[in-house]
Design a protein around this motif. Structure first.
Motif, mmCIF file in Angstrom:
data_model
loop_
_atom_site.group_PDB
_atom_site.id
_atom_site.type_symbol
_atom_site.label_atom_id
_atom_site.label_comp_id
_atom_site.label_asym_id
_atom_site.label_seq_id
_atom_site.Cartn_x
_atom_site.Cartn_y
_atom_site.Cartn_z
ATOM 1 N N UNK A 83 -8.479 -11.742 70.740
ATOM 2 C CA UNK A 83 -7.937 -11.262 72.008
ATOM 3 C C UNK A 83 -6.470 -11.663 72.168
ATOM 4 N N UNK A 84 -6.144 -12.891 71.813
ATOM 5 C CA UNK A 84 -4.759 -13.362 71.904
ATOM 6 C C UNK A 84 -3.871 -12.546 70.969
ATOM 7 N N UNK A 85 -4.349 -12.309 69.747
ATOM 8 C CA UNK A 85 -3.574 -11.532 68.781
ATOM 9 C C UNK A 85 -3.304 -10.119 69.295
ATOM 10 N N UNK A 86 -4.306 -9.509 69.929
ATOM 11 C CA UNK A 86 -4.130 -8.157 70.474
ATOM 12 C C UNK A 86 -3.047 -8.138 71.553
ATOM 13 N N UNK A 87 -3.041 -9.148 72.421
ATOM 14 C CA UNK A 87 -2.032 -9.208 73.479
ATOM 15 C C UNK A 87 -0.637 -9.410 72.892
ATOM 16 N N UNK A 88 -0.511 -10.219 71.849
ATOM 17 C CA UNK A 88 0.798 -10.463 71.236
ATOM 18 C C UNK A 88 1.317 -9.208 70.512
ATOM 19 N N UNK A 89 0.419 -8.493 69.858
ATOM 20 C CA UNK A 89 0.821 -7.233 69.217
ATOM 21 C C UNK A 89 1.290 -6.230 70.264
ATOM 22 N N UNK A 90 0.560 -6.139 71.363
ATOM 23 C CA UNK A 90 0.956 -5.221 72.440
ATOM 24 C C UNK A 90 2.293 -5.627 73.042
ATOM 25 N N UNK A 91 2.510 -6.937 73.194
ATOM 26 C CA UNK A 91 3.785 -7.444 73.716
ATOM 27 C C UNK A 91 4.939 -7.014 72.821
ATOM 28 N N UNK A 120 -4.539 0.956 70.594
ATOM 29 C CA UNK A 120 -5.451 0.408 69.583
ATOM 30 C C UNK A 120 -5.736 -1.064 69.845
ATOM 31 N N UNK A 121 -4.680 -1.818 70.150
ATOM 32 C CA UNK A 121 -4.867 -3.240 70.477
ATOM 33 C C UNK A 121 -5.758 -3.398 71.702
ATOM 34 N N UNK A 122 -5.586 -2.506 72.681
ATOM 35 C CA UNK A 122 -6.409 -2.569 73.887
ATOM 36 C C UNK A 122 -7.878 -2.298 73.610
ATOM 37 N N UNK A 123 -8.161 -1.349 72.720
ATOM 38 C CA UNK A 123 -9.545 -1.034 72.364
ATOM 39 C C UNK A 123 -10.209 -2.236 71.700
ATOM 40 N N UNK A 124 -9.499 -2.859 70.771
ATOM 41 C CA UNK A 124 -10.045 -4.027 70.078
ATOM 42 C C UNK A 124 -10.228 -5.187 71.051
ATOM 43 N N UNK A 125 -9.236 -5.354 71.950
ATOM 44 C CA UNK A 125 -9.324 -6.430 72.944
ATOM 45 C C UNK A 125 -10.577 -6.283 73.798
ATOM 46 N N UNK A 126 -10.820 -5.083 74.290
ATOM 47 C CA UNK A 126 -11.965 -4.868 75.171
ATOM 48 C C UNK A 126 -13.287 -5.131 74.459
ATOM 49 N N UNK A 127 -13.359 -4.767 73.193
ATOM 50 C CA UNK A 127 -14.589 -5.007 72.437
ATOM 51 C C UNK A 127 -14.862 -6.492 72.284
ATOM 52 N N UNK A 128 -13.810 -7.290 72.125
ATOM 53 C CA UNK A 128 -13.984 -8.735 71.998
ATOM 54 C C UNK A 128 -14.166 -9.399 73.354
#
Length: 439
Positions: A83-91, A120-128
């Motif tokens: 989840x943290x990685x997804x937020x950093x990629x989106x940032x 894409x990062x948001x989709x992965x984030x929500x799944x986790x």
């Protein structure tokens, strides 16, 4: 308070951090919803086709990667690092927009790529995030936690557009996107501060395709999950068909001033805040099942009222304000209970995949609903389509009321113990825009 009872959520540090992370991130995304299209239209002179691609880019990742992301989430021992990685990629992706503008290389394709990366990062984030809630929140408080997350969406829908307008006016559209980048960064930092350890038992994978099929099979053959999935798809299809013609109907048929439409949308967001507060309390007294059974009955109310409206402007505005506010309450109540019941009745090993399947279906049907609404309006006119949508949304009642969610005998569910024990492995039973959408 009983010694074994968990602290109220508002006093739990890790829940506050998780809730704060989602609220800040969602608000930043609301700013971006205005800033990115304005950048494309006013500064890059985007064509209608380019705007269509830019709009579609936000939903394409859910269709391309939604099911796979659920399988990945179920394989993890710990969800928070992902989840943290997804937020950093989106940032990082959002931050490229103002930088590219400064260096004179910003283009519409650049914005489309950014939207795809963040989506894409948001989709992965929500799944986790869905199974991660179970690690942070006690089972007895999950409905209240879900209500809190839906309140975040309501807060963002009320305050986000106004903040976006202010930032665009003071910083210009490309630099307003920085607010989204910063929100993702703050979200990542808040998530990093959570201390609750995860004790997730990762699922042994037999291959991506087999994992995906197992999630689909569970969602379609488990009686409760199938009912929730069917109701969610039905509501979102007809709600998006309604959304496709809503603005034209409000302005051209009802004569509602354009500026008032934004106010009515904000009222729905305020209703969502009340809905979150009520749902957490009603579910404790009556159970999630009963709250869901009642809330689904009111889903068609606003659409039906809009389709039948006539008379002077003040009458229209009064009724629209009342039904819009009520819809905000109902949508949050339904979505909160839907999420809590899904988390409750899904085996731990399948939570990521079942949630991904639900998201894939109820979000994927939005495009089909919007297209159908527009085409039907060309053939039948605006008002008939509105009434058809009201009837269509009402069909969701059948999914819920003909399912195991409905008590089979009086007093089968005790008010103080509102929900039955979670169903075990569902294989033994032959194996979640516009404000009306539920997920």
């Amino acid at each position: 308070m009983d010694a074994t009872s968990p602290l109220p959520l508002r006093k739990q540090r890790d829940y506050r951090l998780l809730w704060g992370a989602r609220t800040i991130s969602i608000t930043g995304s609301e700013v971006s919803k205005l800033a990115v299209p304005l950048t494309a239209v006013t500064l890059l002179t985007a064509s209608p086709a380019e705007m269509g691609l830019l709009t579609a880019a936000a939903s394409v990742p859910a269709l391309l990667f939604g099911l796979q992301s659920g399988a990945i989430a179920d394989r993890l021992t710990r969800h928070r690092p992902l989840m943290i990685a997804c937020e950093l990629v989106s940032c990082a992706a959002a931050a490229t927009v103002p930088l590219a503008w400064v260096f004179g290389v910003l283009t519409v394709p650049w914005l489309i790529v950014v939207a795809l990366v963040i989506g894409t990062a948001g989709v992965i984030f929500k799944s986790a995030n869905f199974p991660y809630v179970a690690a942070v929140v006690d089972p007895s408080q999950r409905t209240e936690a879900m209500a809190g997350f839906h309140a975040s969406y309501s807060v963002a829908s009320v305050g986000g557009p106004g903040l976006a307008g202010l930032l665009v006016q003071t910083l210009t559209a490309p630099f307003a996107v920085l607010a989204e980048a910063l929100s993702f960064l703050v979200s990542a930092l808040l998530l990093r501060s959570i201390r609750t350890p995860e004790h997730n038992e990762p699922t042994r994978s037999t291959g991506m395709w087999h994992d995906i099929v197992e999630g689909l099979r569970t969602s379609l053959t488990h009686p409760t999950l199938r009912a929730l999935l069917g109701a969610g798809v039905t509501i979102n299809f007809f709600a998006m068909a309604y959304t496709a013609v809503y603005m034209l109907y409000m302005v051209n048929t009802l004569g509602i001033p354009k500026g008032v439409i934004g106010f009515l949308t904000a009222l729905s967001g305020l209703g969502g805040l009340l809905g979150a507060w009520l749902t957490s309390r009603l579910s404790k007294r009556y159970g999630e099942n009963r709250v869901l059974l009642v809330s689904v009955l009111f889903f068609p109310l606003e659409i039906l009222a809009v389709g039948l409206l006539s008379g002077p402007l003040w009458t229209k505005l009064t009724l629209l304000a009342l039904t819009g506010f009520m819809t905000g309450v109902i949508v949050v109540a339904f979505a909160t209970c839907m999420g809590a019941i899904t988390l409750r009745d899904t085996p731990t090993a399948l939570r990521g995949r079942v949630n991904a399947t639900m998201t894939f279906a109820v979000q994927g049907v939005l495009a089909l609903g919007g297209l159908s609404g527009g085409l039907l309006a060309e053939l039948l006119g605006l008002r008939p389509v509105i009434l058809i949508c009201a009837a269509g949304v009402a069909l969701s009642t059948l999914w819920i009321w003909l399912s195991p969610l409905r008590p089979t005998r009086p007093n089968s569910v005790h008010p103080h113990h509102p929900d039955p024990t979670p169903v075990p492995d569902p294989l033994t039973h032959l194996i979640e825009s516009k404000r009306h959408t539920v997920l």
